[in-house]
Design a protein around this motif. Structure first.
Motif, short mmCIF file in Angstrom:
data_model
loop_
_atom_site.label_atom_id
_atom_site.label_comp_id
_atom_site.label_asym_id
_atom_site.label_seq_id
_atom_site.Cartn_x
_atom_site.Cartn_y
_atom_site.Cartn_z
N LEU A 535 0.82 -1.20 0.00
CA LEU A 535 0.00 0.00 0.00
C LEU A 535 0.86 1.26 0.00
CD1 LEU A 535 -2.84 -1.03 2.48
CD2 LEU A 535 -3.08 -0.58 0.03
N ALA A 536 2.09 1.16 0.53
CA ALA A 536 2.97 2.32 0.53
C ALA A 536 3.38 2.72 -0.89
CB ALA A 536 4.21 2.03 1.37
N LYS A 537 3.23 1.83 -1.84
CA LYS A 537 3.62 2.12 -3.21
C LYS A 537 2.51 2.82 -3.99
CE LYS A 537 6.78 -1.83 -3.41
NZ LYS A 537 7.15 -3.07 -4.14
N VAL A 538 1.30 2.90 -3.42
CA VAL A 538 0.16 3.54 -4.08
C VAL A 538 -0.44 4.57 -3.13
CG1 VAL A 538 -0.32 1.53 -5.52
CG2 VAL A 538 -1.43 1.75 -3.30
N ARG A 539 -1.35 5.38 -3.64
CA ARG A 539 -2.08 6.33 -2.81
C ARG A 539 -3.32 5.65 -2.27
NH1 ARG A 539 -3.02 11.83 -5.93
NH2 ARG A 539 -3.80 12.34 -3.82
N HIS A 540 -3.54 5.75 -0.96
CA HIS A 540 -4.69 5.09 -0.36
C HIS A 540 -5.17 5.89 0.84
CE1 HIS A 540 -2.68 3.58 3.33
NE2 HIS A 540 -1.59 3.60 2.57
N ALA A 541 -6.40 5.59 1.27
CA ALA A 541 -7.02 6.27 2.41
C ALA A 541 -7.32 5.30 3.54
CB ALA A 541 -8.30 6.99 1.96
N LEU A 542 -6.60 4.20 3.61
CA LEU A 542 -6.86 3.18 4.63
C LEU A 542 -6.15 3.55 5.93
CD1 LEU A 542 -7.66 1.63 2.01
CD2 LEU A 542 -6.86 -0.44 3.15
N THR A 543 -6.83 3.29 7.02
CA THR A 543 -6.27 3.55 8.35
C THR A 543 -5.55 2.31 8.86
OG1 THR A 543 -8.27 2.81 9.47
CG2 THR A 543 -8.16 5.14 8.80
N PRO A 544 -4.72 2.45 9.87
CA PRO A 544 -4.08 1.26 10.46
C PRO A 544 -5.09 0.24 10.96
CG PRO A 544 -2.94 3.24 11.17
CD PRO A 544 -4.16 3.70 10.43
N GLU A 545 -6.24 0.70 11.46
CA GLU A 545 -7.26 -0.25 11.91
C GLU A 545 -7.82 -1.05 10.74
OE1 GLU A 545 -7.18 2.92 12.61
OE2 GLU A 545 -6.66 2.89 14.76
#
Length: 866
Positions: A535-545
């Motif tokens: 996910l660090a290689k793309v843009r995302h809006a996910l939270t750690p939870e």
């Protein structure tokens, strides 16, 4: 003319005359004859040879056994025919030559033939006298030939062999010289002088023959040389950018592999203490877990050359090419090892090397050696999971289209309404599909050992440590110098496979493969790290939870499947015109990758309702009863031959199942039958066939092996010992035990369903409305709170039950044929997942909460109380 106690057609035995066999058989009490036959026998024994002799009638003196007439005259006839042939050749070549002249001429030219005739006549006279005169026979056998033989025995075997070989060469050269003399019409002595000159003149012709042979053989040498190349690539540390830090979720394996690399780079650390550098590593585990990536990281981290061997490198059209490739490969490895102080070679998909056919017993501890060791690591469960189509990376697009109406693989026939395996745990599926899994894996593996390739590899990995090099082995030995011992080659062999049971046991023994590491499914922390990495290689809006929730939802995901899921989520975001991945994108991507795309098929209204109710019964019993597992997905969208299914994921990494948990698994299977009969007045669809098969096999297997029924005996073990069904089922027929247990669990399932009628109708309505709902939506409906896509609070309002019951009554009447059309599905509205006031914690930004794993509710069929 040695004869060693052979029986002849005339009834004689070599060394005995038939007329005296009775006297010889009289035993030690028989009178000893004058002449010393006993002494003769002892003397014969002392020389170590058997003398062809007979005992004379009456006196017992040894004599030679009489020869048949043919044996006496055959060489005389042969030599006479040769002499007549050369005489006839002279007569036919010269018309003026008479037979008398030709005889006189050949008597001078071919005197050697007449000499041989005379010697043979003398030999036969000698034999004839020895047959009639015992003293003469004893003199020659004991004093002449016996003395010469005893002198020869003083020499050792090697010297006698060399003398014999020299005599054979002398005789052979003399015969060749005689033939050359006859062809050149000269005497033997003149021919001996002319041979060197003739050989010198024949050198051009000989060279032509040699050149022709070189051309004929050379084309095959060149062809096999080219065939033996290819499939092997050499890399150096600067060629590869992958490092151990790029391997996520396999820290325990990486740390152990680093140890082997450390000892390869610093061999003195262990060799100075009397040890040796480990020479082989096997990485085995399910596909996609990072075995090749670990090897690639080794290539990037180590300061030694890295040789990659292609899986098909040893496959060839001609037998023997694989052996040449192995020898060429290890010749290259030895050179690299000497030049750089060590080398690493990696065999990807090592199962292509195959086995020599030993111990294909396979799993469950039925084999021995390496295979049974791999069997104890849980390979059957993984096999069954892959067949069942419900364990990562087990699910792909359209995963259920190969299951027949009973949940097993098939090519045709009726299709199952419900996937009877999707809601079961891996252990339960392994019991049901045990035989299919065993057949699938035992037949795996190639025949790498049949053309000698595997044997050549075994020899090169741990064979004879012989001196190498022509100058070292041949020239130094010729000069009387001892060859130099071979240097210490530090070669680390790495292999990767997802079918370890197909590897040969000799390949896995210490000394060849010293360490075997299972590269299994990553732990929860490993999955979190892998999700974060991709996910660090793309843009995302996910939270750690939410990432933590993804790790929980993907208990058997590998690095490859996680990477593919993130990429699919990006595809979904791009399709919607966005550049940022949201929680909903990840959920859609999981459904696509885990369960495949749904078919473009719409159920008719009354069938849609029955399928939804069928799956709702599964979901309710599973939610109320199961421990350590949560619902992942419930759907009534058709995929292949499956009308719908309820899938689960495990939130605990466990090894064993309890009897009570097996009973709950059976209750989940029976929920469809009990629910359909409860809601449709005793009727049920054929879609319960797969569920009944699962329930029956689970009960039968565990009654047979785990004391799940009334008896403690292991029926499975008794059947394996071939005790017979009659003796086993005499008092308690096995079929009745299975039926009793199924009836008991069926009744407990009815109790759970009866106590959750509202929840069943609520889940049925949600499935009919949304077609597919997540496990969080199921939990929201069961608990009366808002979910990601479904507002479960609406289903707990007082007026819902009446609406749902009326709609269901219409569906029952439509099923009976009393009405032709089912009334429209009642609209209850959709929860606003983005509204914090109505659905706190359910927005994509906040992420859903972790699943709540609760024990079975009291009074609802708790198996522990049953």
């Amino acid at each position: 003319m040695d004869h060693a106690d052979r029986t002849h057609a005339d009834g004689t035995v070599d060394g005995l005359d038939p007329r005296t066999r009775g006297a010889d058989a009289a035993g030690p009490g028989a009178p000893e004859s004058p002449g010393g036959s006993t002494a003769s026998t002892a003397s014969t024994a002392s020389t170590g040879t058997a003398q062809p002799a007979k005992t004379a009638p009456g006196d017992g003196k040894p004599r030679r056994r009489p020869l048949p007439l043919w044996d006496r005259v055959k060489f005389l006839i042969l030599l006479g025919a040769v002499f007549l042939f050369v005489v006839a050749a002279d007569v036919s070549g010269d018309p003026l030559m008479t037979w008398a002249d030709a005889f006189r001429i050949q008597a001078r030219k071919s005197a050697w033939v007449l000499v041989l005739v005379g010697l043979e006549v003398l030999h036969q006279l000698h034999m004839l006298v020895a047959e009639r005169w015992s003293a003469y026979h004893v003199f020659w056998t004991e004093r002449v030939f016996g003395r010469a033989e005893r002198r020869m025995l003083r020499l050792n075997d090697w010297n006698r062999y060399r003398l014999s070989r020299a005599a054979k060469w002398i005789v052979g050269l003399a015969l060749a010289l005689f033939i050359y003399a006859r062809l050149s019409h000269t005497s033997v002595f003149d021919a001996l002088v002319q041979v060197p000159g003739a050989l010198w003149d024949a050198i051009p012709f000989v060279l032509q023959i040699v050149l022709l042979m070189v051309l004929v053989v050379g084309q095959f040498v060149i062809m096999f040389w080219f065939l033996s190349k290819g499939g092997v690539d050499t890399y150096f540390p600067e060629d590869i950018t992958t490092r151990f830090a790029d391997v996520w979720g396999q820290d325990h394996v990486v740390s152990r592999v680093q140890e082997n690399v450390f000892y390869l780079e610093r061999p003195e650390e262990i060799e100075s203490r009397g040890g040796h550098v480990p020479g082989g590593i096997l990485l085995w585990g399910p596909p996609g877990t990072g075995k090749t990536l670990i090897a690639e990281a080794v290539a990037g981290e180590t300061g030694k050359p890295f040789v990659f061997v292609d899986p098909g490198a040893f496959s060839a059209m001609f037998i023997g090419v694989g052996i040449l490739k192995v020898k060429s490969l290890f010749r290259k490895l030895r050179k690299l090892s000497l030049r750089y102080g060590g080398v690493i070679v990696f065999f990807d998909e090592a199962d292509t090397l195959g086995s020599r056919g030993a111990l294909n017993g396979g799993f469950g501890g039925m084999g021995n050696g390496a295979r049974s060791w791999f069997a104890r690591q849980g390979a059957p469960a993984a096999a069954a999971s892959g067949m069942a189509g419900s364990s990562a990376p087990r699910r792909r697009a359209d995963p259920f289209d190969s299951f027949d109406s009973f949940g097993a693989r098939g090519d045709g026939g009726s299709r199952d309404l419900c996937n009877g395996l999707s809601y079961l745990s891996s252990a339960a599926r392994s019991e049901i599909t045990r035989e299919q899994a065993r057949e699938q894996f035992v037949m795996g593996g190639g025949g790498g050992g049949f053309d000698g390739t595997l044997q050549a590899l075994l020899t090169e990995m741990s064979g004879l440590k012989k001196p190498r090099g022509f100058l070292n082995r041949v020239v130094r030995r010729t000069l009387g110098m001892r060859p130099k011992p071979p240097p210490k080659y530090r070669i680390l062999v790495m292999m990767a496979t997802n079918m370890p049971q197909s590897l040969d046991e000799a390949l896995l023994r210490p000394g060849r493969i010293d360490r075997q590491y299972k590269v299994g499914y990553p732990s929860k922390e490993g999955r979190i790290r892998t999700f974060e990495g991709y996910l660090a290689k793309v843009r995302h809006a996910l939270t750690p939870e939410q990432i933590d929730r993804l790790a929980i939802m993907s208990p058997e995901s590998t690095g490859a499947t996680i990477k593919d899921t993130v990429n699919e989520a990006l595809v979904q975001a791009v399709k919607d015109g966005r550049e940022v991945i949201t929680w909903q994108d990840m959920l859609r991507a999981r459904v696509i990758k885990e369960y495949g795309l749904a078919d473009d098929h719409e159920h008719i209204d009354r069938e849609r309702h029955s399928i939804a109710l069928h799956e709702a019964c599964h979901a309710v019993v599973a939610y109320r009863m199961q421990r350590g597992r949560v619902i992942d997905l419930a759907t009534i969208e058709r995929r292949g031959g499956v009308g719908g299914f309820v899938a689960h994921v495990a939130v605990e990494d466990r090894m064993f199942m309890w009897k009570s948990e097996i009973e709950i698994q059976v209750m989940v299977s029976l929920a469809s039958l009990a629910g359909e009969r409860m809601f449709f007045e005793g009727d049920n669809t054929v879609g319960v066939g797969g569920d009944l098969r699962s329930a029956t096999l689970l009960v039968a297997n565990f009654i047979s092996s785990a004391a799940m029924g009334e008896t403690l005996a292991s029926r499975l073990s008794m059947l394996e010992q071939q005790m017979g069904n009659a003796s086993i089922d005499a008092d308690r027929p096995f079929g009745e035990q299975v039926e009793v247990k199924l009836r008991e669990l069926y009744e407990r399932t009815e109790v759970v369903l009866g106590a959750n009628r509202r929840e069943i109708l609520a889940l049925t309505h949600a499935l009919e409305t949304h077609k597919t709902i997540t496990g969080e939506d199921v939990e929201a409906i069961m608990e009366g709170r808002a979910g990601p896509t479904v507002d479960g609070r609406r289903y707990h309002e007082p007026d819902f039950l009446g609406v749902a019951e009326r709609y269901h009554s219409d569906a029952v009447r439509a099923h009976r044929g009393q009405v032709h059309e089912l009334r429209k599905l009642p609209e209850l509205g959709r929860a606003a997942a983005s509204s914090p006031a109505e659905a706190p914690g359910s927005s994509p930004a906040a992420g859903p909460s972790s699943p709540t794993v609760r024990p079975p509710a009291t009074g609802q069929g708790n198996p522990a109380a049953g």
